[in-house]
Design an enzyme around this catalytic site. Structure first.
Site, PDB file in Angstrom:
ATOM      1  N   SER A  42     -62.419  46.021  88.432  1.00  0.00           N
ATOM      2  CA  SER A  42     -61.839  45.968  89.767  1.00  0.00           C
ATOM      3  C   SER A  42     -60.408  45.454  89.731  1.00  0.00           C
ATOM      4  O   SER A  42     -60.047  44.636  88.872  1.00  0.00           O
ATOM      5  CB  SER A  42     -62.691  45.048  90.649  1.00  0.00           C
ATOM      6  OG  SER A  42     -62.045  44.754  91.872  1.00  0.00           O
ATOM      7  N   TYR A  49     -66.496  37.204  92.804  1.00  0.00           N
ATOM      8  CA  TYR A  49     -66.607  38.629  92.476  1.00  0.00           C
ATOM      9  C   TYR A  49     -65.579  39.007  91.410  1.00  0.00           C
ATOM     10  O   TYR A  49     -65.905  39.648  90.407  1.00  0.00           O
ATOM     11  CB  TYR A  49     -66.394  39.478  93.724  1.00  0.00           C
ATOM     12  CG  TYR A  49     -66.219  40.943  93.423  1.00  0.00           C
ATOM     13  CD1 TYR A  49     -67.285  41.703  92.940  1.00  0.00           C
ATOM     14  CD2 TYR A  49     -64.981  41.584  93.598  1.00  0.00           C
ATOM     15  CE1 TYR A  49     -67.120  43.051  92.648  1.00  0.00           C
ATOM     16  CE2 TYR A  49     -64.821  42.918  93.310  1.00  0.00           C
ATOM     17  CZ  TYR A  49     -65.895  43.657  92.836  1.00  0.00           C
ATOM     18  OH  TYR A  49     -65.733  44.980  92.538  1.00  0.00           O
TER      19      TYR A  49
END
Length: 326
Positions: free
Chosen positions: A123, A148
């Site tokens: 990501s 995350y």
């Protein structure tokens, strides 16, 4: 090929593309919340084009058995708990799905598919909080702004170690805010369009000042399918490489809302709020490495993407209903 997270937004599109190219796909997903009904609808769209296995990648023994039996030449690992905000309230769920899940993939391949290629999703969140300049793969990524982001960076480091130790061939994709049909209802494209079309309220964090590098799902599919055909490893001693996959033109969230309102033909009701913890104020990727190695010219046409998405959503009332049920 073995594909994890096949019922997710990106997994669905990648599976459909690979199946259309004639590949045999074993796809697994645990169909966990959120949006379980929407995931089931995506599977219905795929139909018999794939072999679906209901399984959790974070179950190491079960996943190892699947890899042993399938003997894949390529594993595409897209299963994960996505999103920054939920990681604040469900940290252990993120650690299990993202970190244990990724490690289960690495161990299963090391033991049962050592010659296979692993393509995995990382990501843009790994770059942390930045306010300008395009993000490059060589930039530091050791100050995550959320759990995350930390889990995704941990995945990259674990993959680096397995490439170094065991020669496991791997390519990681740092994905930047992907949008498209059958996407995630919690993301701005879907939530803003749904709000504008149906008179719902939009929470506009910091007045929409944040800038995002919105990325067309078609570019992600092009990257995955090209890599699966012919992986490139310039460093022959280390079979691990990371790529940004991005549109390359940051757009403010306020601009995105304006585009969506124009495409919908109506204004959304907005409520200005403060930005949640962990949200990045700015993302902008440099995809020149992907273009150099694979010749993939990613699209920065966000306005065109908005038009396509709104047209799809107008004709997908069942998808909107299923999204609201979760």
């Amino acid at each position: 090929m073995l594909l994890t997270g096949v019922a997710g937004f990106i997994g669905f599109h990648v599976a459909a593309a690979l199946a259309a190219q004639g590949h045999e796909i074993v796809g697994l997903d645990n169909l966990a919340q959120p949006y379980r009904r929407l995931k089931q609808a995506r599977l219905e769209q795929l139909g018999s084009s794939i072999c679906f296995v209901p399984a959790d990648v974070a179950d190491p023994e079960r996943f190892a058995a699947l890899v042993r039996d399938a003997a894949p030449d390529v594993v595409i690992h897209l299963a994960a708990r996505a999103g920054v905000r939920d990681s604040l309230t469900a940290p252990f769920a993120y650690a299990e799905a993202n970190e244990i899940g990724h490690l289960a993939v690495l161990e299963a391949m090391r033991r049962h598919a050592a010659e296979a290629l692993l393509i995995y999703a990382s990501s843009s969140a790994v770059y942390g909080v930045r306010h300008d300049a395009r993000f490059q793969e060589i930039d530091r990524a050791d100050e995550p702004a959320s759990l995350y982001a930390a889990t995704k960076r941990a995945n990259e480091l674990a993959s680096f170690a397995y490439a170094r130790l065991f020669g496991l061939r791997q390519i990681g994709l740092r994905l930047f805010t992907v949008y498209g049909e059958w996407g995630r209802p919690d993301m701005a494209f879907w939530s803003f369009a749904d709000a504008a079309l149906n008179g719902r309220e939009v929470a506009l964090h910091d007045g929409g000042a944040a800038q995002r590098d919105f990325t067309d799902i078609r570019d992600v599919v092009a990257a995955v399918t090209a890599i699966a055909r012919r992986p490139v490893f310039p460093d022959r001693k280390l079979p691990h490489r990371i790529y940004n996959v991005c549109g390359g033109a940051p757009t403010s969230v306020a601009e995105l809302l304006s585009m969506i309102e124009r495409a919908c033909g109506r204004r959304a009701v907005t409520r200005v709020t403060s930005a949640p913890p962990g949200d990045a104020p700015f993302t902008a990727g440099d995809s020149s490495r992907l273009r150099a190695d694979y010749g993939i010219p990613t699209s920065a046409d966000v306005a065109g993407g908005v038009e396509r998405f709104v047209a799809w959503l107008r004709n997908a009332p069942e998808a909107m209903r299923l999204a609201r049920e979760n």
